[in-house]
Each structure stands twice: as structure tokens, then as C-alpha cells.
Scaffold this motif. Sequence first.
Motif, PDB file in Angstrom:
ATOM      1  N   THR A  50      41.195  53.096  40.390  1.00  0.00           N
ATOM      2  CA  THR A  50      40.028  53.771  41.023  1.00  0.00           C
ATOM      3  C   THR A  50      39.942  55.073  41.307  1.00  0.00           C
ATOM      4  OG1 THR A  50      40.931  53.458  43.925  1.00  0.00           O
ATOM      5  CG2 THR A  50      39.158  51.292  42.057  1.00  0.00           C
ATOM      6  N   GLY A  51      41.409  55.915  40.913  1.00  0.00           N
ATOM      7  CA  GLY A  51      41.554  57.014  40.727  1.00  0.00           C
ATOM      8  C   GLY A  51      41.508  57.834  42.196  1.00  0.00           C
TER       9      GLY A  51
ATOM     10  N   ASP B  72      38.984  56.055  31.571  1.00  0.00           N
ATOM     11  CA  ASP B  72      38.712  55.969  30.747  1.00  0.00           C
ATOM     12  C   ASP B  72      39.994  54.706  30.454  1.00  0.00           C
ATOM     13  OD1 ASP B  72      37.788  55.985  27.403  1.00  0.00           O
ATOM     14  OD2 ASP B  72      39.957  56.408  27.235  1.00  0.00           O
ATOM     15  N   PHE B  73      41.276  54.705  31.522  1.00  0.00           N
ATOM     16  CA  PHE B  73      42.208  53.660  31.277  1.00  0.00           C
ATOM     17  C   PHE B  73      42.052  52.777  31.508  1.00  0.00           C
ATOM     18  CE2 PHE B  73      44.287  56.324  34.375  1.00  0.00           C
ATOM     19  CZ  PHE B  73      42.983  56.344  35.975  1.00  0.00           C
ATOM     20  N   ASN B  74      40.585  52.493  32.233  1.00  0.00           N
ATOM     21  CA  ASN B  74      40.060  50.614  32.815  1.00  0.00           C
ATOM     22  C   ASN B  74      39.155  49.820  31.722  1.00  0.00           C
ATOM     23  OD1 ASN B  74      39.524  49.257  34.422  1.00  0.00           O
ATOM     24  ND2 ASN B  74      38.784  50.024  36.142  1.00  0.00           N
ATOM     25  N   PRO B  75      39.681  49.933  31.136  1.00  0.00           N
ATOM     26  CA  PRO B  75      38.912  48.916  29.811  1.00  0.00           C
ATOM     27  C   PRO B  75      38.543  47.594  30.647  1.00  0.00           C
ATOM     28  CG  PRO B  75      41.252  49.068  29.655  1.00  0.00           C
ATOM     29  CD  PRO B  75      41.115  50.061  30.023  1.00  0.00           C
ATOM     30  N   ARG B  76      39.579  46.774  30.823  1.00  0.00           N
ATOM     31  CA  ARG B  76      39.172  45.356  31.813  1.00  0.00           C
ATOM     32  C   ARG B  76      37.586  45.504  32.894  1.00  0.00           C
ATOM     33  NH1 ARG B  76      43.552  43.489  35.077  1.00  0.00           N
ATOM     34  NH2 ARG B  76      43.201  45.503  36.257  1.00  0.00           N
ATOM     35  N   ALA B  77      37.408  46.725  33.644  1.00  0.00           N
ATOM     36  CA  ALA B  77      36.341  47.162  33.817  1.00  0.00           C
ATOM     37  C   ALA B  77      34.936  47.524  33.138  1.00  0.00           C
ATOM     38  CB  ALA B  77      36.490  47.750  35.526  1.00  0.00           C
TER      39      ALA B  77
ATOM     40  N   GLN C 232      37.537  64.665  31.012  1.00  0.00           N
ATOM     41  CA  GLN C 232      38.115  64.842  32.186  1.00  0.00           C
ATOM     42  C   GLN C 232      37.757  64.788  33.451  1.00  0.00           C
ATOM     43  OE1 GLN C 232      40.059  68.186  30.167  1.00  0.00           O
ATOM     44  NE2 GLN C 232      40.870  67.760  27.745  1.00  0.00           N
ATOM     45  N   ALA C 233      37.632  63.913  34.007  1.00  0.00           N
ATOM     46  CA  ALA C 233      36.922  64.199  34.698  1.00  0.00           C
ATOM     47  C   ALA C 233      37.813  64.154  36.065  1.00  0.00           C
ATOM     48  CB  ALA C 233      35.500  63.243  35.464  1.00  0.00           C
ATOM     49  N   LEU C 234      38.889  63.415  35.536  1.00  0.00           N
ATOM     50  CA  LEU C 234      40.343  62.864  36.119  1.00  0.00           C
ATOM     51  C   LEU C 234      41.619  63.716  36.203  1.00  0.00           C
ATOM     52  CD1 LEU C 234      41.387  60.742  38.877  1.00  0.00           C
ATOM     53  CD2 LEU C 234      41.687  59.325  36.920  1.00  0.00           C
ATOM     54  N   HIS C 235      42.446  63.628  37.304  1.00  0.00           N
ATOM     55  CA  HIS C 235      44.011  64.169  36.926  1.00  0.00           C
ATOM     56  C   HIS C 235      44.227  63.169  37.076  1.00  0.00           C
ATOM     57  CE1 HIS C 235      47.183  67.457  36.526  1.00  0.00           C
ATOM     58  NE2 HIS C 235      46.500  67.449  35.272  1.00  0.00           N
ATOM     59  N   TRP C 236      45.237  62.581  36.720  1.00  0.00           N
ATOM     60  CA  TRP C 236      45.874  61.533  36.831  1.00  0.00           C
ATOM     61  C   TRP C 236      47.731  61.465  36.603  1.00  0.00           C
ATOM     62  CZ3 TRP C 236      45.285  58.385  41.046  1.00  0.00           C
ATOM     63  CH2 TRP C 236      45.649  57.586  41.913  1.00  0.00           C
ATOM     64  N   GLN C 237      48.551  61.672  37.374  1.00  0.00           N
ATOM     65  CA  GLN C 237      49.234  61.848  36.844  1.00  0.00           C
ATOM     66  C   GLN C 237      50.166  62.962  36.134  1.00  0.00           C
ATOM     67  OE1 GLN C 237      51.312  57.608  37.526  1.00  0.00           O
ATOM     68  NE2 GLN C 237      51.070  57.993  39.501  1.00  0.00           N
ATOM     69  N   GLY C 238      49.288  64.152  36.166  1.00  0.00           N
ATOM     70  CA  GLY C 238      49.733  64.734  35.193  1.00  0.00           C
ATOM     71  C   GLY C 238      48.851  64.803  33.726  1.00  0.00           C
ATOM     72  N   ALA C 239      47.907  63.905  33.292  1.00  0.00           N
ATOM     73  CA  ALA C 239      47.038  63.641  32.174  1.00  0.00           C
ATOM     74  C   ALA C 239      46.004  63.818  33.040  1.00  0.00           C
ATOM     75  CB  ALA C 239      47.207  62.327  31.557  1.00  0.00           C
ATOM     76  N   TRP C 240      44.782  64.313  31.950  1.00  0.00           N
ATOM     77  CA  TRP C 240      43.200  64.135  31.860  1.00  0.00           C
ATOM     78  C   TRP C 240      42.499  62.935  31.573  1.00  0.00           C
ATOM     79  CZ3 TRP C 240      42.010  67.573  35.706  1.00  0.00           C
ATOM     80  CH2 TRP C 240      42.117  68.497  35.555  1.00  0.00           C
ATOM     81  N   VAL C 241      41.901  62.606  32.228  1.00  0.00           N
ATOM     82  CA  VAL C 241      40.592  60.933  32.130  1.00  0.00           C
ATOM     83  C   VAL C 241      40.293  61.110  31.873  1.00  0.00           C
ATOM     84  CG1 VAL C 241      41.627  58.801  32.338  1.00  0.00           C
ATOM     85  CG2 VAL C 241      42.996  59.997  33.041  1.00  0.00           C
TER      86      VAL C 241
END
Length: 201
Positions: free
Chosen positions: A49-50, A148-153, A170-179
Amino acid sequence: MIEVMTSPTPSFVAKPTLIGKRVLLRPVTVADAPGLVELLNDPDVRRLTGTHGQVRPGVLERAEALYSAQAAEDDELYLAVVEPATGEYLGEVVLEDLDADNRSCSFRIALVGPRAFGRGYGTEATRLILAHAFEAVGIHRVGLEVFDFNPRARHVYERVGFVHEGTKRQALHWQGAWVDAHVLAVLADDWSRHGGFPASR
Ligand SMILES: CC(C)(COP(=O)(O)OP(=O)(O)OC[C@H]1O[C@@H](n2cnc3c(N)ncnc32)[C@H](O)[C@@H]1OP(=O)(O)O)[C@@H](O)C(=O)NCCC(=O)NCCS
């Protein structure tokens, strides 16, 4: 100007109990607050859920306040997803951001990972609350965003009728990576075409 006749202004003042084969949805209560805290502490749920940062002190009191206030809210609907036989809290589904003039709202869902993921609960809970939104409340459009990293949902959403409308890069910055975040929505027409709740199982 042509005046279009519509049904009464949509509202989430009614708090339904919705019965499925795998799950039951019912209005949240203050007794569900520990379950919400478990959800908020779940590392998988936080990532998917970011949700940045740590769970702050006082989270149980805030969860109790949120859930106990829900009975009086007419612009959002929080339902607990529960196991029908035991009544165990499995997570929550939420319709919010009600725009009554445009008959639209947003949707979100989160289940407690270890005991709930991958058992068909999320698919059924989503169908149950969409059926309520379209068929009982008169909503025209339900929207959401999924990372993008939630293909199940995303799979669950598209399976029940949501359509991809675009991508926020690139709406989310999660642990050093753009998502990227994908924007999906389901319209009342999509829902009807999809066969509504009973035919789309
Ligand atoms: C997203 C969520 C609600 C889905 O509920 P669920 O009960 O786990 O999902 P279901 O068991 O109903 O369905 C999972 C589906 O995804 C498919 N799936 C699982 N992993 C997948 C993957 N990596 N890629 C594509 N599809 C996948 C399964 O095969 C199944 O589809 P099928 O029934 O057509 O075979 C739940 O996993 C959850 O709460 N996740 C954490 C919070 C979250 O991500 N919320 C959404 C934020 S947008």
C-alpha cells in the motif's frame, strides 16, 4: 438544456452486511480496532500500500476512534471482512472520497497477510462491495490506484471489472526505487457488462 433524471443523491449512510460464500462484510466496530492495528503493522501490507514510516504510538486509540466514528459517516463506508463461521477479522474494504454530484468514489482493500492472502477473500470482498456501490447506492464510477509491484491486487481488480486508465510514473519512492502507480476504474456500465455480482463469480 436537457434535464437528466437520476436516482437520489448517493450516500454511504446505510451500513450494510453483505454475505458471500467465503467472506462476510459487516460494518466495522471498535472491537475490530486490534485487527486494524495488526493490518497496519503487517510489513507486506505496508509495502503493497506504499505506507511509509513506522507505526506511531497511540495507533490502537486512533484505530478505535476511526472505527467507532464510522457508524455516523455518510461519505465513506468501512466494512470489516470477516470469516463467516468464526467472525474473525480478516481486513477491511473502504469506499471513500464520495463525490455525490458526480456519483463517484474511490475504493481500497487490505487483508491481514499471513492468514488471508490468496484464498479468494479479496476477490469476493471486492465484488460484494462493488455490488453494493453500483446496485444499492447508485454510484457511477469507482476508482483506485495500484502500485506496479502489486500484480496480485491488479489481477483481482481487473478480474472483477476494473479497467486500466493510465499510469502515474514513479509515483512512489520505496526503499531506493521508483515505482509506478496505475490508475484503474470501474463504471456502472462496466459492472453491468461484466454481469454484476452473481454472474461474474
Ligand atoms: C490485494 C488483496 C486484497 C487480494 O486479495 P486476496 O484474497 O489475496 O486475492 P484472491 O485470493 O482473491 O485472488 C488473488 C488472485 O491473484 C492472482 N495472483 C496471485 N499472485 C499474482 C501475481 N504475482 N501476479 C498476478 N496474479 C497473481 C491469483 O492467482 C488469484 O487470481 P485467480 O483467482 O484468478 O487465480 C490482498 O492480497 C491484500 O490485502 N494485499 C495487501 C494489501 C494490498 O495490496 N491492497 C491493495 C492495494 S492497491
